[in-house]
Design a protein around this motif. Structure first.
Motif, mmCIF file in Angstrom:
data_model
loop_
_atom_site.group_PDB
_atom_site.id
_atom_site.type_symbol
_atom_site.label_atom_id
_atom_site.label_comp_id
_atom_site.label_asym_id
_atom_site.label_seq_id
_atom_site.Cartn_x
_atom_site.Cartn_y
_atom_site.Cartn_z
ATOM 1 N N ASP A 212 0.829 -1.203 0.000
ATOM 2 C CA ASP A 212 0.000 0.000 0.000
ATOM 3 C C ASP A 212 0.865 1.257 0.000
ATOM 4 O OD1 ASP A 212 -2.153 -1.672 0.071
ATOM 5 O OD2 ASP A 212 -2.858 -1.095 2.064
ATOM 6 N N ASN A 334 -8.201 4.208 -2.851
ATOM 7 C CA ASN A 334 -8.020 2.809 -2.494
ATOM 8 C C ASN A 334 -6.830 2.272 -3.286
ATOM 9 O OD1 ASN A 334 -8.087 0.063 -2.045
ATOM 10 N ND2 ASN A 334 -10.272 -0.164 -2.435
ATOM 11 N N PRO A 335 -5.744 1.909 -2.628
ATOM 12 C CA PRO A 335 -4.556 1.454 -3.367
ATOM 13 C C PRO A 335 -4.798 0.204 -4.203
ATOM 14 C CG PRO A 335 -4.311 1.051 -1.014
ATOM 15 C CD PRO A 335 -5.521 1.904 -1.172
ATOM 16 N N ASP A 336 -5.813 -0.587 -3.843
ATOM 17 C CA ASP A 336 -6.075 -1.809 -4.608
ATOM 18 C C ASP A 336 -6.367 -1.499 -6.070
ATOM 19 O OD1 ASP A 336 -5.710 -3.380 -2.392
ATOM 20 O OD2 ASP A 336 -7.844 -3.538 -1.904
ATOM 21 N N ARG A 339 -2.842 -1.072 -7.925
ATOM 22 C CA ARG A 339 -1.709 -1.973 -7.686
ATOM 23 C C ARG A 339 -1.098 -2.478 -8.987
ATOM 24 N NH1 ARG A 339 -1.160 -2.971 -2.566
ATOM 25 N NH2 ARG A 339 -3.412 -2.845 -2.196
#
Length: 391
Positions: A212, A334-336, A339
């Motif tokens: 993250d 949201n880092p997701d 990625r």
């Protein structure tokens, strides 16, 4: 970083060739919808090349045979065909900043670091070509080969293109030339895209998923942020004409009132959405109900400066821009969702470092090329292809 992002996100180049073929004869080079086909000057002033006399399009536009080596990176070679493809793209990208409409290009004007504009375009193209040269070598060293399905897909799309051209393969070949492409180079470019994907996956297996913290650092580096806003427009958003003074004063008073409500709310974020949906005049609200994910330089300066000054969940004061009065809510990221992009950037960085370690050695052939002459010849080639399609 934006340029590097573009490097690793190559789209199927055949789509551009298809667009060029289907659009031939509809627009002059100076008004082409395809940036690589955009040019300078009136097509009536461009002398078309004689396509029947061309056996090597790269030689025709640059004086360099397509297989002539223009640079080396370690033991990897960059041919004129590879380099000229990217040079055409770089000039096209530059022209697209001006809508493809420029009467002349300042080839001999001095730019940064003592380079002329033409030399600068050449260096940009060499940067991209050398990057892909390093990437191909990295794949070879890792024992990674292109998926055979890539070449098969190009073959099928090429065949479909020939059918679309009335079974006239020569027209398809010429349409590719107008993009500085041949079928072999087209296949190679798309295989590079596949190799990049495989290398990213291998890097993730060996070095793990980006954390993250890594993702957020990457997003900060490229200037990505999220925000939503309430806009009370002080212009007619259809015509861009300013409203009268009384209407503008009413908009300011309304914006101030909305801000007072938000400052006094127990749950200002929930109220923000309610007020935004009720009062905002942003024409993009319907397609962006959850706010905008954007980067530095993409929004008007007052909006961007105010949004970047906020912390996640904070609401700005009333901000005035050329569009009107904004109240901005900074949103968390949201880092997701980033990625994959971060993993690709991590690989790009390592490939660029390897290129810097190896160094790029230009050959005498590179120094022979005059970028301005190349582009004028490109316009002549593209004009001939367009005339062929019309005829």
């Amino acid at each position: 970083m934006k340029k590097l992002k573009r490097m690793g996100a190559m789209t199927l180049a055949l789509v551009m060739a298809l667009s060029a073929l289907s659009g031939c004869g509809q627009k002059s080079p100076g008004a082409s919808s395809n940036p690589a086909g955009s040019g300078s000057g009136d097509s009536s002033q461009i002398t078309p090349m004689d396509l029947s006399k061309i056996t090597d399009p790269y030689l025709a536009v640059s004086g360099l045979a397509g297989d002539e080596v223009v640079a080396r990176v370690g033991d990897g070679e960059i041919t004129a065909s590879q380099y000229l493809y990217w040079l055409n793209r770089e000039i096209g990208n530059y022209l697209s900043l001006f809508g493809g409409q420029m009467n002349t290009l300042p080839w001999d004007s001095e730019m940064a670091e003592g380079l002329t504009f033409g030399q600068s375009m050449g260096e940009e193209a060499l940067d991209v070509a050398s990057y892909y040269c390093v990437m191909k070598k990295a794949a070879q060293d890792a024992g990674i080969a292109p998926d055979p399905g890539v070449a098969a897909t190009v073959d099928q799309q090429y065949a479909d293109l020939v059918v679309q051209a009335g079974a006239n393969e020569e027209r398809v070949i010429h349409a590719l030339w107008a993009q500085m492409l041949t079928k072999n180079l087209l296949t190679s470019l798309n295989e590079h895209s596949d190799l990049f994907t495989q290398l990213v996956n291998r890097d993730r297996e060996e070095n793990g998923e980006p954390t993250d913290a890594e993702v957020m650092a990457y997003l900060e580096e490229i200037g990505t942020y999220r925000a939503k806003h309430i806009l009370l427009a002080t212009i007619d958003l259809a015509t861009r004409e300013p409203l009268d003074d009384e209407a503008i004063a009413q908009k300011k008073a309304a914006a101030d009132d909305l801000l007072v409500q938000l400052r006094g709310a127990e749950d200002p974020i929930a109220l923000f959405d309610q007020l935004m949906n009720q009062y905002s005049e942003d024409t993009g609200l319907e397609t962006n109900p959850d706010g905008y994910t954007t980067q530095k330089g993409e929004m008007v300066a007052p909006f961007e400066q105010a949004a970047l000054a906020l912390k996640d969940g904070e609401i700005s004061d009333v901000v005035e821009s050329d569009f009107g009065y904004h109240i901005i809510l900074r949103l968390p990221i949201n880092p997701d969702g980033f990625r994959d992009e971060c993993a690709a950037a991590r690989l790009r960085d390592s490939l660029i470092q390897e290129r810097e370690r190896l160094g790029v050695e230009k050959t005498a052939a590179y120094d022979k090329l005059d970028v301005g002459t190349f582009w004028n010849n490109m316009l002549s080639l593209q004009t001939a292809v367009q005339m062929e399609a019309v005829g």
